[in-house]
Motif scaffolding. Structure first.
Motif, short mmCIF file in Angstrom:
data_model
loop_
_atom_site.label_atom_id
_atom_site.label_comp_id
_atom_site.label_asym_id
_atom_site.label_seq_id
_atom_site.Cartn_x
_atom_site.Cartn_y
_atom_site.Cartn_z
N PHE A 91 0.84 -1.19 0.00
CA PHE A 91 0.00 0.00 0.00
C PHE A 91 0.88 1.25 0.00
CE2 PHE A 91 -3.03 3.06 1.96
CZ PHE A 91 -4.09 2.88 1.09
N GLU A 92 0.67 2.11 -0.99
CA GLU A 92 1.52 3.28 -1.15
C GLU A 92 0.96 4.47 -0.36
OE1 GLU A 92 2.09 4.03 -5.29
OE2 GLU A 92 2.99 2.08 -5.69
N ASP A 93 1.33 4.51 0.92
CA ASP A 93 0.90 5.64 1.76
C ASP A 93 2.08 6.30 2.46
OD1 ASP A 93 1.57 3.63 3.49
OD2 ASP A 93 -0.27 3.69 4.67
N GLY A 94 3.30 5.97 2.03
CA GLY A 94 4.49 6.55 2.62
C GLY A 94 4.97 5.84 3.87
N VAL A 95 4.23 4.83 4.33
CA VAL A 95 4.62 4.07 5.51
C VAL A 95 4.78 2.61 5.12
CG1 VAL A 95 3.96 3.36 7.84
CG2 VAL A 95 3.34 5.64 7.02
N ASP A 96 5.95 2.03 5.42
CA ASP A 96 6.21 0.64 5.08
C ASP A 96 6.07 -0.22 6.33
OD1 ASP A 96 6.95 -1.75 4.02
OD2 ASP A 96 9.01 -1.18 3.50
#
Length: 327
Positions: A91-96
């Motif tokens: 999921f590309e939300d800036g948090v891995d």
């Protein structure tokens, strides 16, 4: 490092080539002269490769068959199978939130108490979404649609050696044939819902932005299409691509992945491109969201990457928006 090698007769290879399989099941064919340098643990079937984000009890199960000596129940070299699980945050939300593999269970000889139709030991292993969360120290809030859990397993033998995913290649590691022993498998997170009438029926398609790189025309144009449910969270429609110019017969698939829609468009018949395959469509750079209450399906604006791939036309993809309005 040990490698598993196969000796396959010409007849056996022909049978495998002509066999049929599905995404979740492999072919049950035993070749006449099948042998391996080491024991191997093959997948016979899998269920639950789509885990429900709304249900921590949703379960992934993998069924195995152990072979040490062809068509016998011998397990003289078998010690145990250890399982681990890791999390892949897509999921590309800036948090891995990705997590490295941790132990989640094991199987011993007693877990292979039944025999297959070929006389070889069979057993199964499963985990629930909730068990995966606990093992990895994750919360439901850290998991999104499209994220994946990867189950890994390692076969230990009585001589102290072991076999895992790094020890197999080719036909052995490929899922879908008799020699299906990849020693790892992924389950993807989805949001299952029961709304068979949601986004189903006739819709008018209107392209709002974007034009093709050759004629300056609208590749979707304005036309009427019929949306059908091809699965609980999937909708499809057929449409004319380049209407009035090529009128190519295309299909468009929308997958409802939790709060957004992923998309793919592909030609049904014939070909359309510049000598390097067919022009296609995929999910746009801007997410397309839908009503989470599963009520409002009167209109939706799809953000699409057109010319992705570009069919060898060397244009690259470009962004368009298409509105679907229920008739």
């Amino acid at each position: 490092m040990k490698k598993i090698l196969l000796k396959i007769s010409t007849v056996a290879l022909a049978l495998i080539t002509l066999g049929c399989s599905s995404d979740d099941n492999v072919i049950d064919i035993v070749g006449a002269n099948l042998s391996t340098d080491l024991p191997f643990l093959r997948i016979t079937s899998q269920t639950g490769r789509s885990l429900n984000l709304f249900d921590t009890d949703s379960k992934y199960t993998v069924n195995f068959e152990y072979q040490e000596v062809e068509n016998t129940s011998a397990m003289e070299k078998f010690e145990r199978v250890d399982f681990s699980i890791n999390f892949i945050d897509n999921f590309e939300d800036g948090v891995d939130n990705s997590k490295a593999a941790v132990a989640i269970g094991s199987m011993d000889k007693s877990d292979f108490s039944a025999l297959s139709q070929f006389g070889m030991p069979i057993g199964s292993f499963d985990y629930t979404f909730g068990e995966a969360l606990t093992a990895l120290g994750l919360s439901v809030a850290q998991v999104n649609g499209g994220d994946q859990f990867q189950l890994n397993w390692e076969l230990f033998l009585t001589d102290g050696s072991s076999i895992n995913s790094s020890d197999v290649s080719g036909n052995i590691s490929a899922v879908g044939g008799y020699y299906s022993a990849p020693y790892q498998s992924r389950a993807s997170m989805v949001c299952l819902f029961d709304a068979p009438d949601f986004f189903v029926g006739d819709y008018q398609v209107e392209q709002l932005t974007g034009s093709d790189p050759f004629f300056g025309s609208e590749t979707f144009g304005t036309q009427v299409v019929t949306l059908t449910a091809s699965g609980p969270t999937q909708r499809k429609f057929n449409f004319l691509y380049y209407p009035g110019i090529f009128d190519s017969d295309y299909s468009f698939t929308m997958n409802f992945v939790c709060d957004r829609i992923s998309m793919v468009g592909a030609i049904n018949t014939g070909g359309l491109g510049c000598g390097g395959g067919n022009i296609g469509q995929t999910t746009g750079e801007t997410p397309t969201f839908f009503d989470q209450n599963l009520v409002d399906d009167d209109e939706i604006i799809l953000n699409i990457s057109d010319f992705d791939g570009d069919g060898g036309c060397d244009t690259g993809s470009y962004q368009i928006t298409v509105r679907l309005t229920k008739i």
